[in-house]
Design a protein around this motif. Structure first.
Motif, PDB file in Angstrom:
ATOM      1  N   UNK A   7     -32.004 -16.013 -34.435  1.00 34.61           N
ATOM      2  CA  UNK A   7     -30.955 -16.954 -34.830  1.00 34.61           C
ATOM      3  C   UNK A   7     -29.789 -16.341 -35.604  1.00 34.61           C
ATOM      4  N   UNK A   8     -29.836 -15.036 -35.914  1.00 37.47           N
ATOM      5  CA  UNK A   8     -28.752 -14.388 -36.646  1.00 37.47           C
ATOM      6  C   UNK A   8     -27.867 -13.648 -35.657  1.00 37.47           C
ATOM      7  N   UNK A   9     -26.543 -13.786 -35.743  1.00 38.22           N
ATOM      8  CA  UNK A   9     -25.657 -13.166 -34.752  1.00 38.22           C
ATOM      9  C   UNK A   9     -25.468 -11.672 -34.983  1.00 38.22           C
ATOM     10  N   UNK A  10     -25.083 -10.942 -33.938  1.00 37.99           N
ATOM     11  CA  UNK A  10     -24.835  -9.501 -34.084  1.00 37.99           C
ATOM     12  C   UNK A  10     -23.646  -9.190 -34.989  1.00 37.99           C
ATOM     13  N   UNK A  11     -22.771 -10.155 -35.242  1.00 34.61           N
ATOM     14  CA  UNK A  11     -21.659  -9.916 -36.157  1.00 34.61           C
ATOM     15  C   UNK A  11     -22.147  -9.679 -37.578  1.00 34.61           C
ATOM     16  N   UNK A  12     -23.409 -10.009 -37.861  1.00 39.92           N
ATOM     17  CA  UNK A  12     -23.962  -9.785 -39.189  1.00 39.92           C
ATOM     18  C   UNK A  12     -24.952  -8.614 -39.223  1.00 39.92           C
ATOM     19  N   UNK A  13     -25.699  -8.410 -38.134  1.00 41.29           N
ATOM     20  CA  UNK A  13     -26.732  -7.367 -38.142  1.00 41.29           C
ATOM     21  C   UNK A  13     -26.718  -6.485 -36.902  1.00 41.29           C
ATOM     22  N   UNK A  14     -25.727  -6.638 -36.055  1.00 42.11           N
ATOM     23  CA  UNK A  14     -25.733  -5.918 -34.792  1.00 42.11           C
ATOM     24  C   UNK A  14     -25.292  -4.477 -34.886  1.00 42.11           C
ATOM     25  N   UNK A  15     -25.412  -3.754 -33.762  1.00 37.65           N
ATOM     26  CA  UNK A  15     -25.007  -2.343 -33.716  1.00 37.65           C
ATOM     27  C   UNK A  15     -23.493  -2.225 -33.737  1.00 37.65           C
ATOM     28  N   UNK A  16     -22.986  -1.024 -34.029  1.00 36.15           N
ATOM     29  CA  UNK A  16     -21.543  -0.812 -33.912  1.00 36.15           C
ATOM     30  C   UNK A  16     -21.109  -0.959 -32.468  1.00 36.15           C
ATOM     31  N   UNK A  17     -19.857  -1.277 -32.264  1.00 31.83           N
ATOM     32  CA  UNK A  17     -19.350  -1.436 -30.899  1.00 31.83           C
ATOM     33  C   UNK A  17     -19.340  -0.080 -30.204  1.00 31.83           C
ATOM     34  N   UNK A  18     -20.119  -0.012 -29.137  1.00 33.88           N
ATOM     35  CA  UNK A  18     -20.213   1.230 -28.360  1.00 33.88           C
ATOM     36  C   UNK A  18     -20.857   0.880 -27.028  1.00 33.88           C
ATOM     37  N   UNK A  19     -20.449   1.521 -25.928  1.00 34.36           N
ATOM     38  CA  UNK A  19     -21.034   1.187 -24.619  1.00 34.36           C
ATOM     39  C   UNK A  19     -22.545   1.330 -24.551  1.00 34.36           C
ATOM     40  N   UNK A  20     -23.136   2.174 -25.414  1.00 31.77           N
ATOM     41  CA  UNK A  20     -24.585   2.354 -25.325  1.00 31.77           C
ATOM     42  C   UNK A  20     -25.369   1.278 -26.076  1.00 31.77           C
ATOM     43  N   UNK A  21     -24.680   0.364 -26.751  1.00 29.42           N
ATOM     44  CA  UNK A  21     -25.371  -0.704 -27.470  1.00 29.42           C
ATOM     45  C   UNK A  21     -24.882  -2.058 -26.956  1.00 29.42           C
ATOM     46  N   UNK A  22     -25.803  -2.822 -26.368  1.00 29.93           N
ATOM     47  CA  UNK A  22     -25.445  -4.115 -25.804  1.00 29.93           C
ATOM     48  C   UNK A  22     -26.248  -5.227 -26.487  1.00 29.93           C
ATOM     49  N   UNK A  23     -25.664  -5.904 -27.455  1.00 30.82           N
ATOM     50  CA  UNK A  23     -26.336  -7.050 -28.067  1.00 30.82           C
ATOM     51  C   UNK A  23     -26.185  -8.287 -27.190  1.00 30.82           C
ATOM     52  N   UNK A  24     -27.251  -9.054 -27.055  1.00 26.52           N
ATOM     53  CA  UNK A  24     -27.223 -10.308 -26.297  1.00 26.52           C
ATOM     54  C   UNK A  24     -27.333 -11.460 -27.290  1.00 26.52           C
ATOM     55  N   UNK A  25     -26.419 -12.410 -27.168  1.00 25.75           N
ATOM     56  CA  UNK A  25     -26.361 -13.505 -28.142  1.00 25.75           C
ATOM     57  C   UNK A  25     -25.667 -14.696 -27.509  1.00 25.75           C
TER      58      UNK A  25
END
Length: 336
Positions: free
Chosen positions: A275-293
């Motif tokens: 329930x927590x969005x990647x804008x708070x705990x997600x990886x840095x923006x990079x093609x090798x990291x794909x957060x789903x939300x």
């Protein structure tokens, strides 16, 4: 640990001035705090940097290259420890990287540090720190705190050195079904669907779990028909887990510590948020990291998988894995 870095609090005190940092939380929390810890290391080069954190995280603290000694400290959940086993003179500097107070502030104030770095709070008017923003990303938050006190901090300074140990499953896709709360656990049967599809593509799939997640790991292993050699239950020692993650083709997990470890090793990730969005705990923006939300936000401590998490389908996860860059050693960059 090489005699100097990340030793436990039982060793003899040095005569150096000391910085005490409170972050008595979990693996992911410590890794999200690495940029701040390194900033403190640079900001106080002549000080001994002591980290108050769970004893099990001593190898992680050492790997950061920023911590001289670990002071064992923990409390259930994400609570503030009741006391710190601090001996000798008061800390020259105390830094609250645990929360926005006042319990964590008070814990450090009880040690009478010469200087306390912390966020402002109405119940601690004597602390003239910056304001706390609830929706701020965790890495950015602590770096902003330090910058407000004149200490330069870079949220992107989060990579760990490559482990010396060999991976027990090089090139495998790592599935990690557990998390700190049921609200952040994607259903096992969906992980099994992903595992089955990856097997059909000829990829090796392994499953990991923490010390208290054996049942969860066993369920996934059974449904995915994984051989015993591809099941890493019981909570791997950090050096072995670190090697497994660093050598993986990709890591698929919820919002939990292993996702942060993969980011720290520049290993591709597909991280399932809710329930927590990647804008708070997600990886840095990079093609090798794909957060789903999909949102919306929910209760991160809920007893059932969050509705936002359940909106993620196995097909989305497989599509995200297809979009990740190649993870050959030559592609492993030095940026987050």
């Amino acid at each position: 640990m090489k005699g100097t870095r990340a030793q436990t609090h039982t060793q003899t005190h040095t005569q150096r001035p000391r910085v005490l940092v409170l972050r008595a939380l979990g693996l992911g929390d410590l890794l999200a705090g690495v940029p701040a810890l390194r900033a403190l290391r640079r900001g106080f080069p002549g000080h001994e940097l002591v980290l108050a954190a769970p004893a099990a995280l001593a190898p992680v603290a050492e790997a950061t290259g920023a911590v001289d000694r670990l002071l064992p400290a923990a409390a259930p959940g994400r609570a503030v420890p009741r006391a710190l086993d601090w001996t000798g003179p008061p800390p020259d500097v105390a830094v609250d990287l645990h929360g926005n107070g006042p319990p964590s502030h008070r814990l450090l104030q009880e040690l009478r540090p010469l200087r306390l770095l912390a966020f402002a709070h109405p119940e601690a008017p004597e602390i003239e720190g910056p304001p706390w923003y609830a929706d701020e990303h965790e890495r950015d938050r602590w770096c902003r705190l330090l910058r407000s006190y004149g200490i330069d901090a870079d949220p992107a300074d989060l990579l760990l050195p490559r482990p010396h140990a060999a991976s027990p499953a090089p090139g495998a896709v790592v599935l990690h079904p557990g998390a700190g709360a049921p609200a952040r656990c994607w259903p096992v049967e969906r992980y099994a669907t992903v595992a089955g599809a990856l097997h059909e593509r000829g990829l090796r799939v392994v499953v990991t779990g923490g010390a208290d997640e054996d049942d969860l790991v066993a369920r996934l292993a059974k449904e995915a028909r994984l051989p015993d050699t591809d099941v890493f239950a019981g909570g791997l020692p950090f050096d072995r887990l670190s090697a497994l993650v660093a050598g993986a083709r990709a890591v698929v997990s919820g919002d939990t510590g292993i996702a942060h470890l993969a980011v720290a090793h520049a290993t591709p990730t597909v991280t399932l948020f809710g329930p927590v969005p990647p804008t708070q705990w997600g990886p840095p923006e990079h093609p090798r990291h794909l957060p789903l939300w999909h949102g919306p936000k929910g209760d991160p401590h809920g007893r059932h998988p969050d509705p936002a998490l359940l909106r993620i389908t196995p097909a989305e996860v497989l599509h995200a894995l297809d979009r990740l860059p190649d993870n050959r050693p030559s592609t492993r960059g030095a940026t987050p």
